[in-house]
Design a protein around this motif. Structure first.
Motif, PDB file in Angstrom:
ATOM      1  N   ILE A  46      -1.383  -2.466  -7.631  1.00 30.26           N
ATOM      2  CA  ILE A  46      -2.518  -2.378  -6.704  1.00 30.26           C
ATOM      3  C   ILE A  46      -2.110  -2.752  -5.281  1.00 30.26           C
ATOM      4  CG2 ILE A  46      -3.412  -4.728  -7.019  1.00 30.26           C
ATOM      5  CD1 ILE A  46      -5.620  -1.610  -6.944  1.00 30.26           C
ATOM      6  N   GLU A  47      -1.068  -3.562  -5.130  1.00 29.26           N
ATOM      7  CA  GLU A  47      -0.637  -3.978  -3.798  1.00 29.26           C
ATOM      8  C   GLU A  47      -0.178  -2.805  -2.937  1.00 29.26           C
ATOM      9  OE1 GLU A  47       3.914  -5.186  -5.063  1.00 29.26           O
ATOM     10  OE2 GLU A  47       2.309  -6.636  -5.219  1.00 29.26           O
ATOM     11  N   LEU A  48       0.197  -1.676  -3.554  1.00 31.18           N
ATOM     12  CA  LEU A  48       0.625  -0.491  -2.803  1.00 31.18           C
ATOM     13  C   LEU A  48      -0.551   0.363  -2.346  1.00 31.18           C
ATOM     14  CD1 LEU A  48       3.594   0.725  -5.036  1.00 31.18           C
ATOM     15  CD2 LEU A  48       3.695  -0.713  -2.990  1.00 31.18           C
ATOM     16  N   VAL A  49      -1.704   0.224  -3.013  1.00 34.53           N
ATOM     17  CA  VAL A  49      -2.852   1.109  -2.787  1.00 34.53           C
ATOM     18  C   VAL A  49      -3.663   0.614  -1.595  1.00 34.53           C
ATOM     19  CG1 VAL A  49      -4.958   2.064  -3.797  1.00 34.53           C
ATOM     20  CG2 VAL A  49      -2.935   1.703  -5.237  1.00 34.53           C
ATOM     21  N   ARG A  50      -3.903   1.521  -0.650  1.00 33.13           N
ATOM     22  CA  ARG A  50      -4.717   1.192   0.518  1.00 33.13           C
ATOM     23  C   ARG A  50      -6.145   1.693   0.363  1.00 33.13           C
ATOM     24  NH1 ARG A  50      -2.119  -2.155   0.445  1.00 33.13           N
ATOM     25  NH2 ARG A  50      -0.164  -2.488   1.486  1.00 33.13           N
ATOM     26  N   GLU A  51      -6.310   2.888  -0.192  1.00 37.66           N
ATOM     27  CA  GLU A  51      -7.650   3.432  -0.422  1.00 37.66           C
ATOM     28  C   GLU A  51      -7.572   4.658  -1.309  1.00 37.66           C
ATOM     29  OE1 GLU A  51      -9.623   5.334   3.091  1.00 37.66           O
ATOM     30  OE2 GLU A  51      -7.803   4.663   4.108  1.00 37.66           O
TER      31      GLU A  51
END
Length: 185
Positions: A46-51
């Motif tokens: 999830i740390e890679l996901v911005r939106e």
């Protein structure tokens, strides 16, 4: 693994999913966004996901590999869009009602500058808490995609979720192509 929340839509636009501060729980589980590509379940940290946004308004860029759909304008920024299904060797994604673009951010070329990239997926499922003890090595065959794309396989009551190694999915050659796509616009 367990689902802790799911993506929702608001006026045709999907809301960003963000991990709360201190998202790692006491049992050392790590949050991952789970999604589907050609009925298989995949996940990214999830740390890679911005939106997450609804699929639409992708501008094709000539002379790009087939797995690069084109680029989108994301609040004034040009973001290249990569079709995960095509990258895995399947046919191009035909956008449907649940097709989304997952916007991730990675430092790709070692220059310290983060690059935003859109990944076309068939549907976003949930945010999963994955315990590292539930993650196994990828088998040498049978996953349907190249094993070097796989960081691990998380087991739960529904079967396996393939955890992607995004840096491998986006190899150096791909990065050059994505860079060319941004410059072409």
């Amino acid at each position: 693994t367990k689902a802790s929340s799911s993506a929702s839509t608001d006026g045709g636009r999907m809301n960003a999913i963000t991990a709360p501060h201190g998202s790692e729980t006491l049992d050392d589980s790590v949050q991952h966004l789970s999604f589907r590509v050609r009925q298989a379940r995949y996940a990214l940290p999830i740390e890679l996901v911005r939106e997450i946004i609804e699929y639409g308004n992708v501008t094709a860029v000539p002379m790009m590999p087939t797995f690069i759909h084109g680029v989108i304008n994301l609040r004034g920024n040009v973001v290249p869009v990569l079709d995960l299904a095509a990258r895995f060797g399947f046919e191009l994604t035909e956008p449907g009602k649940r097709t989304c673009i997952v916007i991730i951010e990675l430092e790709l070329d070692g220059n310290g500058q983060a690059q935003r990239i859109g990944l076309v997926v068939d549907a976003v499922d949930a945010v999963l808490d994955i315990d590292p003890r539930d993650v196994e090595q990828a088998p040498p065959f049978g996953t349907g995609i190249r094993t070097d794309f796989i960081a691990g396989m998380a087991r739960d009551e529904r079967g396996f979720t393939i955890i992607l190694d995004v840096r491998r999915v986006l190899s150096l050659d791909d990065i050059r192509q994505l860079s060319l796509a941004q410059q072409a616009v």
